[in-house]
Scaffold this motif. Structure first.
Motif, PDB file in Angstrom:
ATOM      1  N   GLU A  77       8.064  -1.449  -3.712  1.00 30.95           N
ATOM      2  CA  GLU A  77       7.776  -1.596  -4.971  1.00 30.95           C
ATOM      3  C   GLU A  77       6.357  -0.780  -5.263  1.00 30.95           C
ATOM      4  OE1 GLU A  77       7.004  -5.701  -4.862  1.00 30.95           O
ATOM      5  OE2 GLU A  77       9.207  -6.310  -5.073  1.00 30.95           O
ATOM      6  N   VAL A  78       5.795  -0.549  -4.217  1.00 27.74           N
ATOM      7  CA  VAL A  78       4.414   0.333  -4.452  1.00 27.74           C
ATOM      8  C   VAL A  78       4.847   1.697  -4.615  1.00 27.74           C
ATOM      9  CG1 VAL A  78       3.666   0.529  -2.205  1.00 27.74           C
ATOM     10  CG2 VAL A  78       1.896   0.402  -4.075  1.00 27.74           C
TER      11      VAL A  78
ATOM     12  N   TRP B 172       0.929  -1.323   0.134  1.00 29.43           N
ATOM     13  CA  TRP B 172       0.004   0.001   0.074  1.00 29.43           C
ATOM     14  C   TRP B 172       0.908   1.318   0.031  1.00 29.43           C
ATOM     15  CZ3 TRP B 172      -5.095  -0.055  -0.060  1.00 29.43           C
ATOM     16  CH2 TRP B 172      -5.725  -1.131   0.291  1.00 29.43           C
ATOM     17  N   THR B 173       0.329   2.371  -0.459  1.00 27.85           N
ATOM     18  CA  THR B 173       0.937   3.631  -0.331  1.00 27.85           C
ATOM     19  C   THR B 173      -0.236   4.922  -0.595  1.00 27.85           C
ATOM     20  OG1 THR B 173       2.819   4.783  -0.810  1.00 27.85           O
ATOM     21  CG2 THR B 173       1.655   3.873  -2.589  1.00 27.85           C
TER      22      THR B 173
ATOM     23  N   LEU C 207      -3.540   3.784  -2.997  1.00 32.09           N
ATOM     24  CA  LEU C 207      -2.986   2.765  -4.250  1.00 32.09           C
ATOM     25  C   LEU C 207      -2.675   1.422  -3.585  1.00 32.09           C
ATOM     26  CD1 LEU C 207      -2.367   2.379  -7.413  1.00 32.09           C
ATOM     27  CD2 LEU C 207      -0.011   3.097  -6.704  1.00 32.09           C
ATOM     28  N   ALA C 208      -3.161   0.290  -4.412  1.00 32.53           N
ATOM     29  CA  ALA C 208      -2.788  -1.106  -4.305  1.00 32.53           C
ATOM     30  C   ALA C 208      -2.169  -1.488  -5.643  1.00 32.53           C
ATOM     31  CB  ALA C 208      -4.075  -1.938  -4.137  1.00 32.53           C
ATOM     32  N   GLY C 209      -0.930  -2.140  -5.341  1.00 39.89           N
ATOM     33  CA  GLY C 209      -0.357  -2.358  -6.560  1.00 39.89           C
ATOM     34  C   GLY C 209       0.546  -3.730  -6.497  1.00 39.89           C
TER      35      GLY C 209
ATOM     36  N   ARG D 103       5.036  -3.184 -10.330  1.00 38.65           N
ATOM     37  CA  ARG D 103       5.012  -1.906 -10.381  1.00 38.65           C
ATOM     38  C   ARG D 103       3.804  -1.308 -11.368  1.00 38.65           C
ATOM     39  NH1 ARG D 103      11.097  -1.415 -11.367  1.00 38.65           N
ATOM     40  NH2 ARG D 103      10.116  -1.570 -13.480  1.00 38.65           N
ATOM     41  N   ARG D 104       2.713  -2.252 -11.192  1.00 42.19           N
ATOM     42  CA  ARG D 104       1.399  -1.883 -11.683  1.00 42.19           C
ATOM     43  C   ARG D 104       0.365  -1.714 -11.040  1.00 42.19           C
ATOM     44  NH1 ARG D 104       2.916  -6.421 -16.183  1.00 42.19           N
ATOM     45  NH2 ARG D 104       3.125  -7.497 -14.384  1.00 42.19           N
ATOM     46  N   PRO D 105      -0.628  -0.993 -10.830  1.00 43.24           N
ATOM     47  CA  PRO D 105      -1.826  -0.639 -10.179  1.00 43.24           C
ATOM     48  C   PRO D 105      -2.756  -1.668 -10.216  1.00 43.24           C
ATOM     49  CG  PRO D 105      -1.495   1.173 -11.471  1.00 43.24           C
ATOM     50  CD  PRO D 105      -0.233   0.266 -12.052  1.00 43.24           C
TER      51      PRO D 105
END
Length: 198
Positions: free
Chosen positions: A157-158, A14-15, A52-54, A58-60
């Motif tokens: 990564e996120v 998460w971020t 955002l959840a990714g 590196r893709r959402p």
């Protein structure tokens, strides 16, 4: 959050992203209240956040847009509910990751209870004030939360996913006044990240 494109939801992270926005002014030059348009006051001025959840590449996977002053912890469950990963065979899309990792801003008893109820492993650090409150309550405060530093390192990564989204100028500056238009802008940028190789 994070998981693989083939439907393997293994390492979620998460971020949040807080782009600074120019003030939206109504008639007479006075600022209008825009919390219904995902705009709100925070230390940086009139801003918004993208929760955002990714996945690890590196893709959402899912996101929620909120006003800048909104708390982070209440947004974790709505972001989790945005995740839909199609299965290679027929059937309903996968919505439950195997593991969720996140920033300490997403730490709350409600979130941890939700993750335990759905049997989702998680790595979210407990902030110092929550840790002190739990100790002060003694046996009623519950058990200390487990924390794996090795897994937590993958949270970058996120962060890199957010950086890739910020490369789109329309997201970094948010020229869109309406929330649904900005949501569409972020969706298009997310699709482009999925279509890009590597």
């Amino acid at each position: 959050m994070g998981h693989g494109a083939g439907g393997d939801l293994s390492d979620e992270e998460w971020t949040r992203l807080e782009p600074h926005l120019p003030a939206n002014r109504g008639r007479g030059g006075r600022a209008r209240h825009r919390s219904d348009e995902a705009l709100g006051r925070s230390r940086g001025g009139l801003t918004c956040k993208i929760h955002l959840a990714g996945e690890g590449g590196r893709r959402p996977l899912g996101f929620v847009v909120t006003p800048g002053q909104r708390g982070d912890a209440p947004q974790m469950i709505p972001v989790l509910e945005e995740i839909r990963v199609p299965r290679q065979a027929d059937g309903r899309p996968r919505t439950r990751p195997d593991h969720v990792g996140g920033h300490k801003a997403y730490s709350s008893r409600r979130n941890r209870r939700h993750l335990r109820r759905r049997q989702i492993k998680h790595t979210i650090p407990e902030p110092r004030d929550q840790r002190a409150n739990r100790r002060r309550r003694g046996s009623q405060g519950g058990k200390p939360t487990g924390f794996d530093k090795t897994i937590y390192r993958r949270r970058d990564e996120v962060e890199r996913t957010v950086n890739r989204l910020e490369n789109f100028r329309a997201i970094a500056t948010r020229y869109d006044k309406r929330a649904y238009v900005f949501h569409g802008t972020v969706t298009v940028a997310a699709i482009r990240l999925w279509l890009r190789p590597g």
